[in-house]
Design an enzyme around this catalytic site. Structure first.
Site, PDB file in Angstrom:
ATOM      1  N   CYS A  16      13.702  25.375   2.353  1.00 25.93           N
ATOM      2  CA  CYS A  16      12.805  26.055   1.410  1.00 25.93           C
ATOM      3  C   CYS A  16      11.931  25.023   0.694  1.00 25.93           C
ATOM      4  O   CYS A  16      12.031  23.825   0.939  1.00 25.93           O
ATOM      5  CB  CYS A  16      13.610  26.846   0.387  1.00 25.93           C
ATOM      6  SG  CYS A  16      14.776  28.008   1.124  1.00 25.93           S
TER       7      CYS A  16
ATOM      8  N   ARG B 192       0.919 -10.830   7.031  1.00 27.44           N
ATOM      9  CA  ARG B 192       0.855  -9.628   6.178  1.00 27.44           C
ATOM     10  C   ARG B 192       2.062  -8.752   6.507  1.00 27.44           C
ATOM     11  O   ARG B 192       2.086  -8.068   7.528  1.00 27.44           O
ATOM     12  CB  ARG B 192      -0.441  -8.847   6.456  1.00 27.44           C
ATOM     13  CG  ARG B 192      -1.724  -9.669   6.286  1.00 27.44           C
ATOM     14  CD  ARG B 192      -2.964  -8.792   6.436  1.00 27.44           C
ATOM     15  NE  ARG B 192      -3.015  -8.064   7.688  1.00 27.44           N
ATOM     16  CZ  ARG B 192      -3.627  -8.521   8.794  1.00 27.44           C
ATOM     17  NH1 ARG B 192      -4.260  -9.680   8.802  1.00 27.44           N
ATOM     18  NH2 ARG B 192      -3.617  -7.788   9.885  1.00 27.44           N
TER      19      ARG B 192
ATOM     20  N   HIS C  84      -6.382  -7.298  13.066  1.00 24.78           N
ATOM     21  CA  HIS C  84      -5.151  -6.497  13.044  1.00 24.78           C
ATOM     22  C   HIS C  84      -4.787  -6.102  14.474  1.00 24.78           C
ATOM     23  O   HIS C  84      -5.638  -5.659  15.235  1.00 24.78           O
ATOM     24  CB  HIS C  84      -5.386  -5.252  12.186  1.00 24.78           C
ATOM     25  CG  HIS C  84      -4.139  -4.474  11.884  1.00 24.78           C
ATOM     26  ND1 HIS C  84      -3.023  -5.045  11.307  1.00 24.78           N
ATOM     27  CD2 HIS C  84      -3.827  -3.164  12.054  1.00 24.78           C
ATOM     28  CE1 HIS C  84      -2.081  -4.110  11.146  1.00 24.78           C
ATOM     29  NE2 HIS C  84      -2.544  -2.971  11.601  1.00 24.78           N
TER      30      HIS C  84
ATOM     31  N   TYR D 273      15.338  32.030   4.376  1.00 25.18           N
ATOM     32  CA  TYR D 273      14.194  32.843   4.814  1.00 25.18           C
ATOM     33  C   TYR D 273      14.241  33.112   6.316  1.00 25.18           C
ATOM     34  O   TYR D 273      14.567  32.226   7.102  1.00 25.18           O
ATOM     35  CB  TYR D 273      12.885  32.104   4.530  1.00 25.18           C
ATOM     36  CG  TYR D 273      12.537  32.015   3.072  1.00 25.18           C
ATOM     37  CD1 TYR D 273      12.289  33.152   2.309  1.00 25.18           C
ATOM     38  CD2 TYR D 273      12.427  30.779   2.455  1.00 25.18           C
ATOM     39  CE1 TYR D 273      11.961  33.055   0.971  1.00 25.18           C
ATOM     40  CE2 TYR D 273      12.089  30.666   1.113  1.00 25.18           C
ATOM     41  CZ  TYR D 273      11.859  31.822   0.371  1.00 25.18           C
ATOM     42  OH  TYR D 273      11.532  31.716  -0.942  1.00 25.18           O
TER      43      TYR D 273
ATOM     44  N   ASP E  26      12.061  24.131  -2.451  1.00 21.83           N
ATOM     45  CA  ASP E  26      12.773  23.308  -3.431  1.00 21.83           C
ATOM     46  C   ASP E  26      14.235  23.073  -3.091  1.00 21.83           C
ATOM     47  O   ASP E  26      14.933  22.399  -3.837  1.00 21.83           O
ATOM     48  CB  ASP E  26      12.725  23.980  -4.809  1.00 21.83           C
ATOM     49  CG  ASP E  26      11.349  24.541  -5.104  1.00 21.83           C
ATOM     50  OD1 ASP E  26      10.416  23.739  -5.155  1.00 21.83           O
ATOM     51  OD2 ASP E  26      11.231  25.772  -5.242  1.00 21.83           O
TER      52      ASP E  26
ATOM     53  N   ARG F 117     -10.593  -0.003  14.991  1.00 19.62           N
ATOM     54  CA  ARG F 117     -10.572   0.664  13.694  1.00 19.62           C
ATOM     55  C   ARG F 117     -11.671   0.082  12.818  1.00 19.62           C
ATOM     56  O   ARG F 117     -12.812   0.509  12.882  1.00 19.62           O
ATOM     57  CB  ARG F 117      -9.175   0.519  13.064  1.00 19.62           C
ATOM     58  CG  ARG F 117      -8.956   1.377  11.847  1.00 19.62           C
ATOM     59  CD  ARG F 117      -7.490   1.435  11.421  1.00 19.62           C
ATOM     60  NE  ARG F 117      -6.952   0.172  10.936  1.00 19.62           N
ATOM     61  CZ  ARG F 117      -5.719   0.016  10.465  1.00 19.62           C
ATOM     62  NH1 ARG F 117      -4.904   1.044  10.415  1.00 19.62           N
ATOM     63  NH2 ARG F 117      -5.290  -1.149  10.054  1.00 19.62           N
TER      64      ARG F 117
ATOM     65  N   LYS G  54       0.844  -1.199   0.000  1.00 22.02           N
ATOM     66  CA  LYS G  54       0.000   0.000   0.000  1.00 22.02           C
ATOM     67  C   LYS G  54       0.883   1.255   0.000  1.00 22.02           C
ATOM     68  O   LYS G  54       2.083   1.169   0.276  1.00 22.02           O
ATOM     69  CB  LYS G  54      -0.919  -0.011   1.223  1.00 22.02           C
ATOM     70  CG  LYS G  54      -0.191   0.023   2.564  1.00 22.02           C
ATOM     71  CD  LYS G  54      -1.123  -0.302   3.721  1.00 22.02           C
ATOM     72  CE  LYS G  54      -0.373  -0.305   5.048  1.00 22.02           C
ATOM     73  NZ  LYS G  54      -1.201  -0.788   6.155  1.00 22.02           N
TER      74      LYS G  54
HETATM   75  C1  PLP Z   1      -0.437  -1.791   6.846  1.00 24.29           C
HETATM   76  C2  PLP Z   1      -0.991  -3.061   7.348  1.00 24.29           C
HETATM   77  C3  PLP Z   1      -0.173  -4.179   7.562  1.00 24.29           C
HETATM   78  C4  PLP Z   1       1.338  -4.128   7.466  1.00 24.29           C
HETATM   79  O1  PLP Z   1       1.864  -3.672   8.689  1.00 24.29           O
HETATM   80  P1  PLP Z   1       3.436  -3.589   8.949  1.00 24.29           P
HETATM   81  O2  PLP Z   1       3.562  -3.162  10.352  1.00 24.29           O
HETATM   82  O3  PLP Z   1       3.950  -2.554   7.983  1.00 24.29           O
HETATM   83  O4  PLP Z   1       3.991  -4.935   8.667  1.00 24.29           O
HETATM   84  C5  PLP Z   1      -0.779  -5.364   7.913  1.00 24.29           C
HETATM   85  N1  PLP Z   1      -2.121  -5.444   8.079  1.00 24.29           N
HETATM   86  C6  PLP Z   1      -2.937  -4.385   7.904  1.00 24.29           C
HETATM   87  C7  PLP Z   1      -4.395  -4.537   8.119  1.00 24.29           C
HETATM   88  C8  PLP Z   1      -2.412  -3.158   7.561  1.00 24.29           C
HETATM   89  O5  PLP Z   1      -3.221  -2.097   7.407  1.00 24.29           O
END
Ligand code: PLP
Length: 358
Positions: free
Chosen positions: A306, A215, A161, A260, A308, A132, A35
């Protein structure tokens, strides 16, 4: 791009990280999380390297990100982690992208938007304590399971998660695992059961859980989920460097101010180098005072960053074109993250499209 400022991706490092993680997760499948443009590394590049080195599936946040991978010819299974509006489920089906389902109501609406030719792969998302996305009770699960009566739906997975997988002393981590396993028991014959992100994958490796996918996001890229994970992930190789070059080198006199607001005044004769990167590239103004690496030596950013460009104080005169490392050898991503009061994840995905990936 004509400006000498670029992100260097070490492909061999990503390949190494994938293989090493794969070797530690037993017979679980690896889902490479790409992602946010592969955490700023380039989603297509990372997906290809991950798949070549043992990853089995991919995850993205948005449908747009999944479509980008499909249009690049990537055929591996893809799971979206963010929610989709029910009216867009046909698009997910067309691109063969699995989506999370978190309520019966969502599924009811989604079914109305599926046509006969659709086949939507779904993963039930359980909120076991992250607060979440996901369903929180068995009643919600039962209600959702009753909506699975359509041939156009394929229940492929169930997942959750963790909120604190990267904190070794967290009780919530164990609680979430137990809670989730309760939900899993209620859903028989589901192909994929998954919970672990990078931190959890390495902690849960070797345990007798029914989980069969991990994941992996941050660890693919060779960055630590947190300092507490360093002993577990000492094999990681960082894949991300941010580099530029000195565009002008000048000697300034005592009393001369830089940039600046004239917030920096040279106390003595000093060599100042101008570096073509600024906050429009994602290099925050808050980096004033932070050090970049030139010729192996730390050189402080003097005066305001700045839009750039920025200026650094050099220990001696260097030729125009000398390489400057902002993130990489001698300038670890975690140091930049600490300076900004954030985590490496945020730093990695904050660089704009103006900075080419090589
Ligand atoms: C982003 C995400 C991950 C990956 O997490 P890491 O800590 O980068 O390994 C796994 N599961 C879900 C649902 C996520 O949103």
């Amino acid at each position: 791009m004509y400006r000498p400022t670029w992100i260097e991706i070490d492909r061999a490092a990503i390949a190494h990280n994938v293989r090493e993680i794969k070797a530690r997760i037993g017979d679980q499948s690896m889902m490479a999380v790409v992602k946010a443009d592969g955490y700023g590394h380039g989603a297509i590049t990372v997906a290809e390297i991950a798949l070549e080195n043992g990853a089995d599936l991919l995850a993205v946040a948005l449908l747009e990100e999944a479509i980008e991978l499909r249009e690049a010819g990537i055929q591996a299974p893809i799971l979206m982690l963010e929610t989709l509006l029910p009216e867009h489920v046909s698009v997910a089906s067309n691109y063969d992208v699995a989506v999370p389902v978190f309520s019966a109501e969502w599924l009811r609406q989604a079914k109305q938007h599926l046509t006969e030719i659709d086949s939507l792969r779904i993963h039930i998302k359980v909120d076991s304590g992250m607060g979440r996305l996901g369903l929180q009770t068995m009643e919600e699960l039962d209600e959702l399971l009753m909506e699975l009566d359509s041939d156009l739906l394929e229940l492929e997975g169930i997942y959750t998660h963790f909120a604190t997988a990267d904190e070794l002393s967290s009780r919530l981590f164990e609680q979430q695992r137990t809670t989730f396993l309760g939900f899993v028991e209620r859903v028989p014959h589901v192909r994929y059961i998954h919970a672990a992100n990078s931190a959890a994958a390495i902690r849960l490796a070797g345990q007798d859980d029914p989980f069969n996918i991990v994941r992996i996001g941050i660890a693919l890229y060779g960055a630590m989920p947190s300092d507490e994970m360093i002993p577990y992930y000492d094999f990681l190789q960082p894949a991300f460097s941010l580099k530029s070059q000195l565009m002008q080198v000048k000697c300034v006199e005592p009393g001369q101010t830089i940039s600046y607001g004239a917030t920096y005044t040279a106390p003595t004769d000093e060599w100042i180098g101008t570096v073509p990167i600024g906050y429009a590239d994602g290099w925050s103004r808050r980096f004033q005072g932070y050090s970049l690496i030139v010729d192996g030596q730390p050189c402080e950013i003097v005066g305001r960053v700045c839009m750039d460009r920025l200026m650094i104080r050099l220990p001696q005169e260097y030729p125009v074109g000398t390489e400057v490392t902002l993130i990489g050898t001698g300038a670890p991503i975690d140091e930049a993250a600490h300076w900004l009061g954030t985590i490496n994840y945020e730093v990695l995905c904050q660089f704009s499209k103006r900075v080419p990936r090589k």
